[in-house]
Scaffold this motif. Structure first.
Motif, PDB file in Angstrom:
ATOM      1  N   MET A   1       0.838  -1.212   0.000  1.00 12.64           N
ATOM      2  CA  MET A   1       0.000   0.000   0.000  1.00 12.64           C
ATOM      3  C   MET A   1       0.872   1.262   0.000  1.00 12.64           C
ATOM      4  SD  MET A   1      -3.102   0.886   2.530  1.00 12.64           S
ATOM      5  CE  MET A   1      -4.119  -0.318   1.732  1.00 12.64           C
ATOM      6  N   ALA A   2       0.442   2.254  -0.750  1.00 12.48           N
ATOM      7  CA  ALA A   2       1.233   3.478  -0.864  1.00 12.48           C
ATOM      8  C   ALA A   2       1.232   4.234   0.454  1.00 12.48           C
ATOM      9  CB  ALA A   2       0.641   4.362  -1.961  1.00 12.48           C
ATOM     10  N   GLU A   3       2.373   4.719   0.835  1.00 12.93           N
ATOM     11  CA  GLU A   3       2.455   5.489   2.062  1.00 12.93           C
ATOM     12  C   GLU A   3       2.208   6.944   1.708  1.00 12.93           C
ATOM     13  OE1 GLU A   3       3.737   3.860   5.322  1.00 12.93           O
ATOM     14  OE2 GLU A   3       2.725   2.391   4.107  1.00 12.93           O
ATOM     15  N   GLN A   4       0.921   7.297   1.661  1.00 15.78           N
ATOM     16  CA  GLN A   4       0.569   8.639   1.185  1.00 15.78           C
ATOM     17  C   GLN A   4       1.164   9.727   2.053  1.00 15.78           C
ATOM     18  OE1 GLN A   4      -2.456   6.444   2.028  1.00 15.78           O
ATOM     19  NE2 GLN A   4      -3.978   7.242   0.627  1.00 15.78           N
ATOM     20  N   ALA A   5       1.295   9.413   3.343  1.00 21.11           N
ATOM     21  CA  ALA A   5       1.635  10.475   4.272  1.00 21.11           C
ATOM     22  C   ALA A   5       3.073  10.965   4.103  1.00 21.11           C
ATOM     23  CB  ALA A   5       1.427   9.985   5.694  1.00 21.11           C
ATOM     24  N   GLN A   6       3.917  10.090   3.533  1.00 15.64           N
ATOM     25  CA  GLN A   6       5.323  10.441   3.574  1.00 15.64           C
ATOM     26  C   GLN A   6       5.684  11.630   2.694  1.00 15.64           C
ATOM     27  OE1 GLN A   6       7.248   6.708   2.958  1.00 15.64           O
ATOM     28  NE2 GLN A   6       6.870   6.178   5.093  1.00 15.64           N
ATOM     29  N   ALA A   7       4.966  11.758   1.581  1.00 14.79           N
ATOM     30  CA  ALA A   7       5.342  12.808   0.644  1.00 14.79           C
ATOM     31  C   ALA A   7       4.920  14.191   1.119  1.00 14.79           C
ATOM     32  CB  ALA A   7       4.724  12.531  -0.722  1.00 14.79           C
ATOM     33  N   SER A   8       3.825  14.268   1.888  1.00 14.61           N
ATOM     34  CA  SER A   8       3.300  15.589   2.218  1.00 14.61           C
ATOM     35  C   SER A   8       4.072  16.213   3.367  1.00 14.61           C
ATOM     36  CB  SER A   8       1.815  15.472   2.551  1.00 14.61           C
ATOM     37  OG  SER A   8       1.595  14.400   3.417  1.00 14.61           O
ATOM     38  N   PRO A   9       3.998  17.549   3.464  1.00 17.65           N
ATOM     39  CA  PRO A   9       4.750  18.235   4.502  1.00 17.65           C
ATOM     40  C   PRO A   9       4.196  17.942   5.892  1.00 17.65           C
ATOM     41  CG  PRO A   9       3.283  19.748   3.367  1.00 17.65           C
ATOM     42  CD  PRO A   9       3.229  18.465   2.629  1.00 17.65           C
ATOM     43  N   LYS A  10       4.878  18.445   6.897  1.00 17.35           N
ATOM     44  CA  LYS A  10       4.528  18.118   8.270  1.00 17.35           C
ATOM     45  C   LYS A  10       3.125  18.583   8.629  1.00 17.35           C
ATOM     46  CE  LYS A  10       6.168  18.787  12.983  1.00 17.35           C
ATOM     47  NZ  LYS A  10       7.181  19.381  13.823  1.00 17.35           N
ATOM     48  N   HIS A  11       2.766  19.764   8.153  1.00 18.79           N
ATOM     49  CA  HIS A  11       1.448  20.273   8.466  1.00 18.79           C
ATOM     50  C   HIS A  11       0.417  19.588   7.599  1.00 18.79           C
ATOM     51  CE1 HIS A  11      -0.545  23.211  10.936  1.00 18.79           C
ATOM     52  NE2 HIS A  11       0.641  23.619  11.329  1.00 18.79           N
ATOM     53  N   GLY A  12      -0.590  18.994   8.207  1.00 16.51           N
ATOM     54  CA  GLY A  12      -1.580  18.261   7.444  1.00 16.51           C
ATOM     55  C   GLY A  12      -2.525  19.199   6.727  1.00 16.51           C
ATOM     56  N   SER A  13      -3.198  18.676   5.697  1.00 16.30           N
ATOM     57  CA  SER A  13      -4.196  19.492   5.040  1.00 16.30           C
ATOM     58  C   SER A  13      -5.557  18.940   5.423  1.00 16.30           C
ATOM     59  CB  SER A  13      -4.000  19.477   3.530  1.00 16.30           C
ATOM     60  OG  SER A  13      -4.468  18.276   2.985  1.00 16.30           O
ATOM     61  N   SER A  14      -6.393  19.813   5.973  1.00 16.64           N
ATOM     62  CA  SER A  14      -7.696  19.360   6.427  1.00 16.64           C
ATOM     63  C   SER A  14      -8.599  19.167   5.230  1.00 16.64           C
ATOM     64  CB  SER A  14      -8.318  20.379   7.373  1.00 16.64           C
ATOM     65  OG  SER A  14      -8.764  21.488   6.633  1.00 16.64           O
ATOM     66  N   LEU A  15      -9.738  18.508   5.469  1.00 14.86           N
ATOM     67  CA  LEU A  15     -10.687  18.305   4.376  1.00 14.86           C
ATOM     68  C   LEU A  15     -11.183  19.645   3.856  1.00 14.86           C
ATOM     69  CD1 LEU A  15     -12.817  15.293   5.645  1.00 14.86           C
ATOM     70  CD2 LEU A  15     -10.959  15.289   4.020  1.00 14.86           C
ATOM     71  N   TRP A  16     -11.319  20.635   4.760  1.00 15.88           N
ATOM     72  CA  TRP A  16     -11.782  21.959   4.324  1.00 15.88           C
ATOM     73  C   TRP A  16     -10.777  22.588   3.379  1.00 15.88           C
ATOM     74  CZ3 TRP A  16     -16.630  22.651   4.976  1.00 15.88           C
ATOM     75  CH2 TRP A  16     -17.297  22.205   6.120  1.00 15.88           C
ATOM     76  N   ARG A  17      -9.480  22.415   3.716  1.00 22.56           N
ATOM     77  CA  ARG A  17      -8.455  23.032   2.884  1.00 22.56           C
ATOM     78  C   ARG A  17      -8.421  22.358   1.505  1.00 22.56           C
ATOM     79  NH1 ARG A  17      -3.097  21.940   2.447  1.00 22.56           N
ATOM     80  NH2 ARG A  17      -1.962  23.609   1.418  1.00 22.56           N
ATOM     81  N   ASP A  18      -8.506  21.026   1.508  1.00 21.08           N
ATOM     82  CA  ASP A  18      -8.562  20.298   0.237  1.00 21.08           C
ATOM     83  C   ASP A  18      -9.730  20.778  -0.601  1.00 21.08           C
ATOM     84  OD1 ASP A  18      -6.463  18.937   1.169  1.00 21.08           O
ATOM     85  OD2 ASP A  18      -7.449  16.982   1.329  1.00 21.08           O
ATOM     86  N   ALA A  19     -10.868  20.974   0.081  1.00 24.66           N
ATOM     87  CA  ALA A  19     -12.077  21.402  -0.622  1.00 24.66           C
ATOM     88  C   ALA A  19     -11.849  22.767  -1.258  1.00 24.66           C
ATOM     89  CB  ALA A  19     -13.254  21.458   0.343  1.00 24.66           C
ATOM     90  N   ARG A  20     -11.147  23.657  -0.520  1.00 22.76           N
ATOM     91  CA  ARG A  20     -10.909  25.001  -1.046  1.00 22.76           C
ATOM     92  C   ARG A  20     -10.049  24.923  -2.310  1.00 22.76           C
ATOM     93  NH1 ARG A  20      -9.643  27.290   3.822  1.00 22.76           N
ATOM     94  NH2 ARG A  20      -7.441  27.480   3.329  1.00 22.76           N
ATOM     95  N   LEU A  21      -9.061  24.037  -2.289  1.00 19.69           N
ATOM     96  CA  LEU A  21      -8.204  23.893  -3.469  1.00 19.69           C
ATOM     97  C   LEU A  21      -8.993  23.372  -4.664  1.00 19.69           C
ATOM     98  CD1 LEU A  21      -4.981  22.424  -1.857  1.00 19.69           C
ATOM     99  CD2 LEU A  21      -5.351  24.728  -2.743  1.00 19.69           C
ATOM    100  N   ARG A  22      -9.840  22.374  -4.387  1.00 23.05           N
ATOM    101  CA  ARG A  22     -10.663  21.832  -5.481  1.00 23.05           C
ATOM    102  C   ARG A  22     -11.587  22.902  -6.027  1.00 23.05           C
ATOM    103  NH1 ARG A  22     -10.761  16.960  -2.943  1.00 23.05           N
ATOM    104  NH2 ARG A  22     -12.520  17.504  -1.636  1.00 23.05           N
ATOM    105  N   MET A  23     -12.104  23.716  -5.105  1.00 23.83           N
ATOM    106  CA  MET A  23     -13.025  24.793  -5.478  1.00 23.83           C
ATOM    107  C   MET A  23     -12.315  25.784  -6.397  1.00 23.83           C
ATOM    108  SD  MET A  23     -16.107  25.865  -4.557  1.00 23.83           S
ATOM    109  CE  MET A  23     -16.949  27.366  -5.015  1.00 23.83           C
ATOM    110  N   ALA A  24     -11.086  26.131  -6.037  1.00 25.37           N
ATOM    111  CA  ALA A  24     -10.351  27.136  -6.801  1.00 25.37           C
ATOM    112  C   ALA A  24     -10.089  26.658  -8.229  1.00 25.37           C
ATOM    113  CB  ALA A  24      -9.036  27.461  -6.096  1.00 25.37           C
ATOM    114  N   ARG A  25     -10.102  25.340  -8.431  1.00 29.15           N
ATOM    115  CA  ARG A  25      -9.860  24.809  -9.782  1.00 29.15           C
ATOM    116  C   ARG A  25     -11.110  24.817 -10.648  1.00 29.15           C
ATOM    117  NH1 ARG A  25      -6.262  20.615  -7.536  1.00 29.15           N
ATOM    118  NH2 ARG A  25      -7.996  19.183  -7.498  1.00 29.15           N
ATOM    119  N   ASN A  26     -12.282  24.997 -10.009  1.00 29.75           N
ATOM    120  CA  ASN A  26     -13.547  24.944 -10.737  1.00 29.75           C
ATOM    121  C   ASN A  26     -13.873  26.332 -11.301  1.00 29.75           C
ATOM    122  OD1 ASN A  26     -16.229  24.857 -11.503  1.00 29.75           O
ATOM    123  ND2 ASN A  26     -16.785  23.394  -9.901  1.00 29.75           N
ATOM    124  N   LYS A  27     -13.705  26.508 -12.622  1.00 28.64           N
ATOM    125  CA  LYS A  27     -13.819  27.840 -13.227  1.00 28.64           C
ATOM    126  C   LYS A  27     -15.229  28.408 -13.107  1.00 28.64           C
ATOM    127  CE  LYS A  27     -10.074  27.504 -16.557  1.00 28.64           C
ATOM    128  NZ  LYS A  27      -9.925  26.026 -16.743  1.00 28.64           N
TER     129      LYS A  27
END
Lengths: 315, 583
Positions: A1-27
């Motif tokens: 199984m891929a160790e997803q956590a290893q690549a990302s920085p120390k500070h986690g990204s919350s679901l809200w933050r992920d949602a904001r990024l996805r939102m910003a991509r929606n023209k």
């Protein structure tokens, strides 16, 4: 199984933050967001620099667009641009206040009902069913008539005690009952949605783990259950804003909403409809503002739904 | 000539996050009437290989980058859709893991079994139904005539899987692709389905490509095995050769880390003990045998206690005793049924259970799905309302569910669930999730002290304190389960219910989590109630075993006795059904 956590920085990204990024991509959603922001600016800031929307000038009625009257004037010679902006204040506020009221009631009622379960839930939901069985507009009309009876008294009371501008107060007490009438009834569907969400969340194992860890009911409800139902609720409520604006327009169109000389987009469209054959801009221009706002809100709501979709967040 | 031949098949997924080489240069073949097992952990590319062959992958994001799939002399990869459809379901059939979601709940079983005939052949409805019925009898559906007109929900799980097999075989295909066909089934049912597949192969001469994560199942059913890892075939050969003399370090590790009835280790070897991933200067990775692997195994072997079970503690160290516990549920009916006065049917999930748990030991609770083992675990923790009976914790009767006196006991008893995805609140960071129980129980006097404790808990379960501010969705399944263990440990319990806590995991991760649980037990003197359907895992973890069936304890005793000399008929049946690699 891929160790997803290893690549990302120390500070986690919350679901809200992920949602904001996805939102910003929606023209489309971002376009909707900016249109609404501009609409806000025009109605609530630009409006103060416009001519008085209620200033009658019969000599200049049905004037075509000009430097002085950007959108021309109506049958009483009032500046149409100015009336659209002031009308927008009422329409937008109706949408927001009614939504806020219905979200507040809907979340609390739905969450309590779903979380309590059993007989409490059954009784609470039958109340909702009963209210839903009565046609929405009939209820709104009755409720608004009742609330409006108090508005005259309220105006006098406020003017006497707080020495507010009488004209302004009258405008306020005229529209406030409408806000609340819509809001007080709009929570019905929302509470059902929240209830269904709560019922599915409370079966999740983290809620059981919380019970096993000895957390109290209130902590579980407010910290573990409700934050997890907010996503779908936010989405649903952005989609109800246009609905409320529409209801206000319908009520005003029927002569039951905002009273003359105050305006709202619904009132302007109604007035414009009388001059359909000769002065079509009186119908088209308020209609344009109205539709543009509804479109944008719907795009924004769709964007939010996609952004907050938990399934998408899992990948 | 072989029936199906894959050569250098490459399927990549191109997404925003980058390219995943799901199937990377895979070659193998299946002969007429041969059963070939494709084994691999999740993400090894075994299912993608299967789906690529039949053109069932959504493209994009998937893209077949190269290679060939030749079936009976015909190249499948570039076949036009209509021609491929004519092969799919007619000459190559497929059965899936979940027979419930693969059968249409609105159609009668017979109609569904007959449908492939009507779709592929010029047969009349009567003829199709006749052949479907004959096939249903052949796959062992009892009373096929009477039950043919039933709907899927009226069938049990095993019967549904038989109906799926009948549906796949009704057109007399040459090749059957079976994608984890027994994973969702109980062991006894699984044993019968495996036997059915072998019999059908004898009778119909059909070739079977059997995809599974379970090495035991493969050993039981297949002639040859193909082991996949990270999209590549790491080893293939006759089943006996691969199992008794594996050459690739990954396969060695995989075979060793899986607890079986014969496992003697107290701590399981892990795949990491065998395998090392080396990165070449040009960025490619290479798998190599870890040096010192032999020493590590010798070391593990030395750690085996003399008496096998470590029966050190005396029976007086009683932690928990359950007497005549009953949990009955009212099914259906609901409020309306109650108002109408009809008595709702009662489900006796737990029906008179007596159990004792000794301090510092593990009680394994085994049974098939629906036997009430999960309900029993939750009832002991007072997470479900019990109907009657008593639960004593260190001699003290546990207060009723919902009473405030229960709170001090909540601190001492914890639970770890099967699904680590569902058992963490997705909106809380790991730190928040671990600090919260300490707050509720007043552990630690200041925020900084609690934070330090959280960091040390994470280290204890094998995670880094760098992970504190992350959210659950950023972790893999195994890591999440470690977090769940840490959360349970945050209140310093002495008793933990492990409810199927490794059942959803790959064997290599399972070994790590089992080792973690054992280390924690040794270090903290924890007592476990280990609930599982997997008899091999329970054998590895437990000192005592309770076998449960239909809400009752069928047999209860020391592990060695239950496995060595089972008294009850049912226990014997369960043990025999476990697929074993015996050569």
């Amino acid at each position: 199984m891929a160790e997803q956590a290893q690549a990302s920085p120390k500070h986690g990204s919350s679901l809200w933050r992920d949602a904001r990024l996805r939102m910003a991509r929606n023209k489309f959603a971002m376009a909707g967001f900016w249109v609404i922001l501009v609409m806000f600016f025009m109605c609530f800031v630009l409006a103060w620099f416009c001519p008085d929307p209620n200033k009658v000038d019969l000599a200049d009625k049905f004037a075509p667009p000009s430097g002085e009257h950007w959108f021309g004037t109506d049958k009483l010679g009032r500046d149409l641009f100015s009336r659209i902006l002031y009308g927008g204040q009422v329409s937008i506020l109706v949408g927001l206040v009614a939504t806020a009221v219905s979200v507040a009631i809907g979340i609390v009622y739905g969450a309590l009902s779903g979380f309590a379960g059993g007989k409490t839930d059954a009784v609470m939901m039958r109340i909702v069913d009963t209210l839903l069985a009565i046609p929405f507009l009939v209820l709104v009309i009755v409720l608004q008539a009742t609330l409006s009876d108090w508005s005259g008294d309220a105006t006098n009371w406020i003017v006497e005690n707080f020495h507010w501008n009488k004209e302004f107060t009258a405008r306020l007490t005229n529209v406030v009952p409408l806000f609340f009438a819509l809001g007080l009834l709009g929570w019905l569907t929302l509470s059902r949605i929240v209830r269904a969400q709560v019922m599915s969340i409370k079966e999740r194992e983290f809620v059981e783990a919380a019970t096993a860890l000895g957390y109290g009911k209130r902590r579980i409800l407010f910290r573990h259950v409700i934050p997890n139902v907010l996503g779908p609720t936010v989405v649903y409520s952005t989609l109800t804003v246009p609905g409320f604006i529409m209801y206000e327009a319908i009520l005003s169109f029927l002569g039951l909403g905002v009273e003359s000389p105050n305006s709202s987009w619904g009132v302007l469209i109604k007035e414009g409809a009388n001059f359909l054959e000769t002065e079509i801009q009186l119908l088209l221009l308020p209609g344009l503002f109205f539709s543009l706002t509804l479109f944008s809100l719907n795009f924004l709501g769709d964007g939010l739904r996609d952004a907050l979709d938990v399934k998408a967040a899992k990948d | 000539m072989s029936l199906l031949e894959l050569k250098n098949l490459k399927t990549y997924f191109h997404t925003r996050a980058g390219t995943t080489r799901a199937v990377d240069d895979v070659s193998f073949s299946i002969g007429q009437g041969e059963i070939v097992g494709v084994v691999g952990e999740s993400g090894s590319g075994k299912s993608v290989t299967c789906h690529t062959m039949l053109g069932l992958l959504p493209q994009p994001p998937a893209k077949v980058e190269g290679g060939s799939v030749v079936f009976d002399g015909e190249e499948l990869l570039h076949l036009a859709q209509p021609l491929l459809r004519a092969i799919r379901g007619k000459r190559i059939s497929m059965i899936f893991q979940d027979p419930m979601s693969c059968l249409n709940p609105y159609l009668r079983v017979l109609d569904q079994v007959a449908e492939p005939i009507l779709a592929h052949e010029n047969a009349s409805r009567e003829e199709a139904e006749e052949r479907a019925l004959a096939m249903m009898k052949k796959v062992g559906i009892r009373d096929a005539e009477q039950r043919a007109r039933s709907f899927p929900h009226e069938f049990s799980g095993g019967m549904r899987q038989r109906a799926m097999i009948a549906m796949a075989l009704v057109t007399n295909p040459d090749l059957l692709l079976a994608d984890e066909p027994t994973t969702a089934l109980d062991v006894t049912v699984q044993a019968r389905i495996l036997k059915l597949l072998r019999d059908l192969r004898e009778e119909l001469g059909i070739a079977v490509l059997f995809v599974t994560h379970d090495l035991g199942v493969v050993a039981d059913v297949a002639d040859r095995v193909v082991v996949m890892y990270q999209g590549k075939v790491v080893e293939q050969g006759a089943i006996r050769d691969v199992f008794s003399n594996p050459s690739h370090p990954y396969v060695k590790g995989l075979l060793a880390c899986r607890p079986t009835f014969d496992t003697k280790y107290r701590i399981l070897p892990t795949v990491e003990d065998f395998l090392e991933t080396k990165t070449e200067p040009d960025g490619t990775t290479r798998l190599e045998e870890r040096t010192g692997m032999k020493d590590r195994l010798a070391e593990l072997e030395k750690a085996i206690p003399e008496d096998g079970n470590g029966e050190g503690s005396s029976p007086s160290d009683l932690l928990l005793s359950v007497e005549d516990l009953r949990v009955h549920f009212n099914s259906g009916g609901g409020v309306l049924g109650g108002l109408l006065g009809s008595a709702p049917p009662t489900v006796k999930a737990v029906d008179g259970v007596d159990l004792t748990l000794l301090k510092g030991r593990t009680l394994g609770l085994v049974g098939e799905s629906g036997c009430g083992k999960t309900t029993l675990g939750r009832a002991i923790l007072r997470l479900v309302q019990t109907t009657s009976g008593s639960i004593r914790y260190e001699g003290e009767e546990l207060p009723a569910q919902g009473s405030p006196e229960l709170l001090p006991f909540r601190k001492r008893m914890q639970i770890i669930f099967q699904d680590p995805y569902a058992s963490l609140n997705p909106r809380l960071t790991i730190e928040q999730a671990l600090v919260e129980p300490m707050l509720v129980h007043g552990i630690g006097s200041s925020q900084s002290e609690r934070r330090e404790r959280v960091a040390s808990l994470l280290e204890e379960v094998g995670l880094s304190s760098d992970h504190l501010l992350r959210y659950p969705h950023e972790f893999s399944g195994g890591q999440r389960q470690r977090i769940c263990v840490a959360r349970a440990l945050a209140v310093e319990p002495d008793f933990i219910v492990c409810d199927e806590c490794v059942s959803a995991m790959d064997v290599s991760i399972q070994a790590q989590v089992l080792n973690l649980l054992r280390e924690l037990q040794d270090k903290r003197g924890l007592t476990y109630l280990f609930i599982s359907h997997d008899l091999s895992v329970v054998k590895f973890t437990s000192d005592e075993i309770a076998v449960m069936k239909e809400g009752r304890i069928e047999e209860f005793g020391p592990a060695g006795q239950i496995y060595g000399n089972p008294q009850s008929e049912y226990t014997r049946e369960l043990l025999e059904a476990v697929p074993r690699a015996e050569f």
